[in-house]
Design a protein around this motif. Structure first.
Motif, PDB file in Angstrom:
ATOM      1  N   GLY A  99       0.743  -1.222   0.116  1.00 53.49           N
ATOM      2  CA  GLY A  99      -0.017  -0.017   0.015  1.00 53.49           C
ATOM      3  C   GLY A  99       0.717   1.064   0.171  1.00 53.49           C
ATOM      4  N   GLU A 100       2.115   1.323   0.030  1.00 60.18           N
ATOM      5  CA  GLU A 100       2.945   2.202   0.212  1.00 60.18           C
ATOM      6  C   GLU A 100       3.265   2.923  -1.298  1.00 60.18           C
ATOM      7  N   THR A 101       3.063   3.998  -1.516  1.00 61.21           N
ATOM      8  CA  THR A 101       3.381   4.699  -2.789  1.00 61.21           C
ATOM      9  C   THR A 101       4.786   4.948  -2.852  1.00 61.21           C
ATOM     10  N   VAL A 102       5.429   4.709  -4.064  1.00 53.83           N
ATOM     11  CA  VAL A 102       6.786   5.023  -4.423  1.00 53.83           C
ATOM     12  C   VAL A 102       6.824   6.155  -5.544  1.00 53.83           C
ATOM     13  N   THR A 103       7.378   7.228  -5.510  1.00 55.01           N
ATOM     14  CA  THR A 103       7.495   8.381  -6.424  1.00 55.01           C
ATOM     15  C   THR A 103       8.902   8.567  -6.710  1.00 55.01           C
ATOM     16  N   VAL A 104       9.200   8.552  -8.164  1.00 54.23           N
ATOM     17  CA  VAL A 104      10.684   8.709  -8.397  1.00 54.23           C
ATOM     18  C   VAL A 104      10.500   9.964  -9.521  1.00 54.23           C
ATOM     19  N   VAL A 105      11.627  10.577  -9.472  1.00 51.63           N
ATOM     20  CA  VAL A 105      11.867  11.756 -10.545  1.00 51.63           C
ATOM     21  C   VAL A 105      13.165  11.366 -11.406  1.00 51.63           C
ATOM     22  N   VAL A 106      13.061  11.460 -12.637  1.00 52.31           N
ATOM     23  CA  VAL A 106      14.102  11.229 -13.437  1.00 52.31           C
ATOM     24  C   VAL A 106      14.279  12.622 -14.070  1.00 52.31           C
ATOM     25  N   ALA A 107      15.273  13.148 -13.922  1.00 52.21           N
ATOM     26  CA  ALA A 107      15.745  14.701 -14.556  1.00 52.21           C
ATOM     27  C   ALA A 107      16.331  14.411 -15.700  1.00 52.21           C
ATOM     28  N   SER A 108      16.152  15.142 -16.751  1.00 50.36           N
ATOM     29  CA  SER A 108      16.817  15.059 -18.004  1.00 50.36           C
ATOM     30  C   SER A 108      17.216  16.339 -18.545  1.00 50.36           C
ATOM     31  N   PRO A 109      18.544  16.578 -18.619  1.00 52.10           N
ATOM     32  CA  PRO A 109      19.007  17.873 -19.000  1.00 52.10           C
ATOM     33  C   PRO A 109      18.814  18.477 -20.259  1.00 52.10           C
ATOM     34  N   GLN A 110      18.222  17.896 -21.234  1.00 50.77           N
ATOM     35  CA  GLN A 110      18.161  18.016 -22.753  1.00 50.77           C
ATOM     36  C   GLN A 110      16.940  17.131 -23.320  1.00 50.77           C
ATOM     37  N   GLU A 111      16.746  17.353 -24.314  1.00 52.20           N
ATOM     38  CA  GLU A 111      15.369  16.890 -25.181  1.00 52.20           C
ATOM     39  C   GLU A 111      15.441  15.432 -25.056  1.00 52.20           C
ATOM     40  N   TRP A 112      14.359  14.696 -24.890  1.00 54.92           N
ATOM     41  CA  TRP A 112      14.255  13.187 -25.213  1.00 54.92           C
ATOM     42  C   TRP A 112      14.221  12.938 -26.479  1.00 54.92           C
ATOM     43  N   ARG A 113      15.010  12.016 -26.841  1.00 54.25           N
ATOM     44  CA  ARG A 113      15.022  11.327 -28.197  1.00 54.25           C
ATOM     45  C   ARG A 113      14.999   9.808 -28.166  1.00 54.25           C
ATOM     46  N   GLU A 114      14.173   9.082 -29.024  1.00 56.78           N
ATOM     47  CA  GLU A 114      14.279   7.730 -29.133  1.00 56.78           C
ATOM     48  C   GLU A 114      15.818   7.287 -29.707  1.00 56.78           C
ATOM     49  N   THR A 115      16.228   6.519 -28.949  1.00 53.52           N
ATOM     50  CA  THR A 115      17.505   5.775 -29.445  1.00 53.52           C
ATOM     51  C   THR A 115      17.888   4.341 -28.683  1.00 53.52           C
ATOM     52  N   HIS A 116      18.794   3.837 -29.281  1.00 48.69           N
ATOM     53  CA  HIS A 116      19.257   2.517 -28.655  1.00 48.69           C
ATOM     54  C   HIS A 116      20.447   2.559 -27.760  1.00 48.69           C
ATOM     55  N   GLN A 117      20.760   3.875 -27.586  1.00 49.86           N
ATOM     56  CA  GLN A 117      22.057   3.978 -26.733  1.00 49.86           C
ATOM     57  C   GLN A 117      21.573   4.739 -25.528  1.00 49.86           C
ATOM     58  N   TYR A 118      22.334   4.832 -24.537  1.00 55.00           N
ATOM     59  CA  TYR A 118      22.174   5.644 -23.356  1.00 55.00           C
ATOM     60  C   TYR A 118      22.559   6.978 -23.451  1.00 55.00           C
ATOM     61  N   CYS A 119      22.253   8.098 -23.069  1.00 57.62           N
ATOM     62  CA  CYS A 119      22.419   9.611 -23.340  1.00 57.62           C
ATOM     63  C   CYS A 119      22.351  10.433 -22.314  1.00 57.62           C
ATOM     64  N   GLY A 120      22.640  11.707 -22.427  1.00 56.81           N
ATOM     65  CA  GLY A 120      22.464  12.724 -21.364  1.00 56.81           C
ATOM     66  C   GLY A 120      23.739  13.117 -20.929  1.00 56.81           C
ATOM     67  N   GLY A 121      23.803  14.639 -20.445  1.00 58.44           N
ATOM     68  CA  GLY A 121      24.805  15.111 -19.724  1.00 58.44           C
ATOM     69  C   GLY A 121      25.135  15.055 -18.374  1.00 58.44           C
ATOM     70  N   PRO A 122      26.075  15.545 -17.925  1.00 66.01           N
ATOM     71  CA  PRO A 122      26.465  15.324 -16.504  1.00 66.01           C
ATOM     72  C   PRO A 122      25.292  15.800 -15.392  1.00 66.01           C
TER      73      PRO A 122
END
Length: 499
Positions: free
Chosen positions: A350-373
């Protein structure tokens, strides 16, 4: 951070940082004419050779009120609270007795020279770690043992929250979930323990929410430097506190767009203190120059209190737009700025888990991991923590065959900390599976980025309508491949007359 291991004993040398380490003891008072730090002195009662004029005027005004109202030659807690921090008595009490301890005052009041000297030391603090250490020690109820209880930390966090909400750009705000947010931070730090050392709490705050205490310091510095002007003009009429001219850079949650429920104002305040300034975009401070009649100390003061809050606009809410990968992509792609993806699920207990994903740039569909520091993964509820931060930890793929599909976050591609499945109906966090109940996306860029995204979507709709309404003549339809497909499906007869 390792230097905080020696902070388990309170400072007795009167240093502004409240720490007994060499780093804390070498920071002295700032000169009012040159802005340079003065050397450390072993006598906290002795004033600095050149004192800051605002602090000197403030001390004299408070001493006059203490003499008139309390009959004491010095600064009393009553006048300190009444005329300096009337809106925040808890902050006033902690601040007063902190400088009282550092000054080794023998009576309940603080001598004028000691008050001026200790306030100048507070103004001279520039190091972020020393700022956190100072205010953690300030709210510590057991300074002799340098132990911080959960209530001590909660009291400090609530003062920071109250300041941020009172000086919210759109006016004072309240949040019904503030207790839930504060409990998440306290539980994340203490993990059901009764107390921690000052050094441990300071290191935890530095690691997980390093800018959470800065609003308190900005506010105190602002009052120490400017309050004397209001007291000189309003002392006889009203002891109220205006606090004008201060910006605490709390992000504004834009009300235009889909209704959002996963990120209340108190959670936005907490997340903004955890992530880099890329997501809050403070106004760049003016350069420190001494030309044109301006002093370095005045320019430094403007750098400290100058900040421009950003507007976080909701891009997607599953409660309004529907839950699914195609809905997420439609409302999130083409936004060319930093975003926050808020994922929520309820466990079997019954416990709710909330997670935040912070992306510093535009989301794009790709087969590789991406993102800045500035990529980050934050657990917001039920226990707050900065799970991971670093480059190349974001992954989004819904159409490329031969590669894992879904949304992922984590530096290890083989075992990501967060993995949302292809259907966007479930996710795994730290190895534990959860049903995905709701998801939201917030844009943290400026208004032009949102307008640009909407323009792209309008163009896509127009293009789709243009291709859908293409007219085919009877002659073209006879040889059209779609005709043969329909005939194979059992509809061989068509009107071939020209329309």
């Amino acid at each position: 951070m390792g230097n905080h291991n020696s902070h388990d004993k309170p400072s007795t040398d009167g240093s502004g940082s409240g720490a007994s380490t060499p780093r804390g003891s070498t920071r002295g008072a700032r000169s009012g004419s040159s802005g340079e730090l003065q050397g450390h002195t072993d006598k906290p009662e002795a004033p600095a050779p050149l004192s800051l004029v605002p602090v000197e005027k403030l001390g004299k005004l408070l001493a006059q009120r203490s003499q008139k109202e309390d009959g004491v030659n010095g600064v009393t807690e009553n006048s300190f609270t009444k005329y300096l921090f009337p809106r925040y008595p808890e902050l006033a009490r902690q601040f007063y007795w902190y400088i009282h301890r550092l000054g080794k005052c023998k009576n309940k009041h603080i001598p004028l020279n000691t008050f001026r000297h200790q306030c100048e030391r507070i103004l001279a603090i520039l190091d972020d770690n020393i700022i956190i250490d100072t205010y953690v020690r300030m709210f510590c109820t057991d300074p002799e043992e340098a132990k911080v209880t959960p209530e001590d930390l909660r009291s400090l966090l609530y003062v920071s929250y109250k300041l941020s909400m009172d000086y919210y750009p759109e006016g004072p705000q309240t949040c019904m979930q503030i207790n839930k947010t504060l409990n998440a931070v306290v539980n994340g730090c203490y993990n059901k323990k009764e107390s921690h050392s000052v050094g441990f709490v300071v290191r935890w705050l530095e690691e997980h929410c390093h800018r959470l205490i800065f609003p308190v310091h900005r506010y105190c510095v602002h009052l120490l430097a400017t309050r004397h002007r209001e007291l000189e003009s309003q002392l006889e009429s009203s002891p109220g506190e205006s606090g004008t001219g201060i910006e605490l850079a709390t992000p504004v949650l834009d009300r235009v767009g889909p209704r959002a429920a996963l990120l209340p104002v108190s959670a936005a305040w907490l997340v903004a203190a955890t992530l880099s300034q890329l997501y809050t975009r403070p106004l760049k401070p003016p350069p420190v120059t001494t030309s044109g009649g301006g002093s370095a100390s005045a320019a430094w003061m403007s750098r400290l209190v100058c900040a421009l809050p950003s507007h976080w606009v909701p891009l997607y809410s599953s409660n309004e737009h529907g839950l699914g990968a195609n809905r997420f992509l439609h409302h999130t792609l083409a936004y060319r700025g930093p975003t926050l993806v808020v994922v929520s699920g309820k466990a079997e207990c019954g416990e709710t888990v909330t997670v935040v994903v912070a992306s510093p740039q535009e989301w794009r569909e790709t087969h590789q991991y991406c993102g800045g520091p500035d990529c980050a993964l934050v657990q917001l509820y039920p226990t707050f923590s900065l799970v991971e931060r670093g480059p190349r930890m974001l992954y989004l793929n819904t159409c490329i065959r031969g590669y894992p599909k879904g949304l992922r976050a984590g530096a290890d591609p083989r075992s990501p900390q967060l993995s949302v499945n292809e259907g966007f109906d479930g996710f795994t966090f730290k190895g534990a599976p959860y049903p995905l109940n709701a998801i939201e996306v917030w844009g943290c860029g400026d208004g032009a980025l949102r307008e640009s995204q909407l323009d792209v979507k309008k163009w896509q709709v127009k293009e789709a309508e243009r291709h859908r309404n293409v007219k085919i003549s009877a002659a073209d339809w006879i040889e059209h491949p779609d005709r043969y497909l329909l005939e194979m499906a059992g509809r061989p007869q068509y009107n071939t007359t020209a329309s």
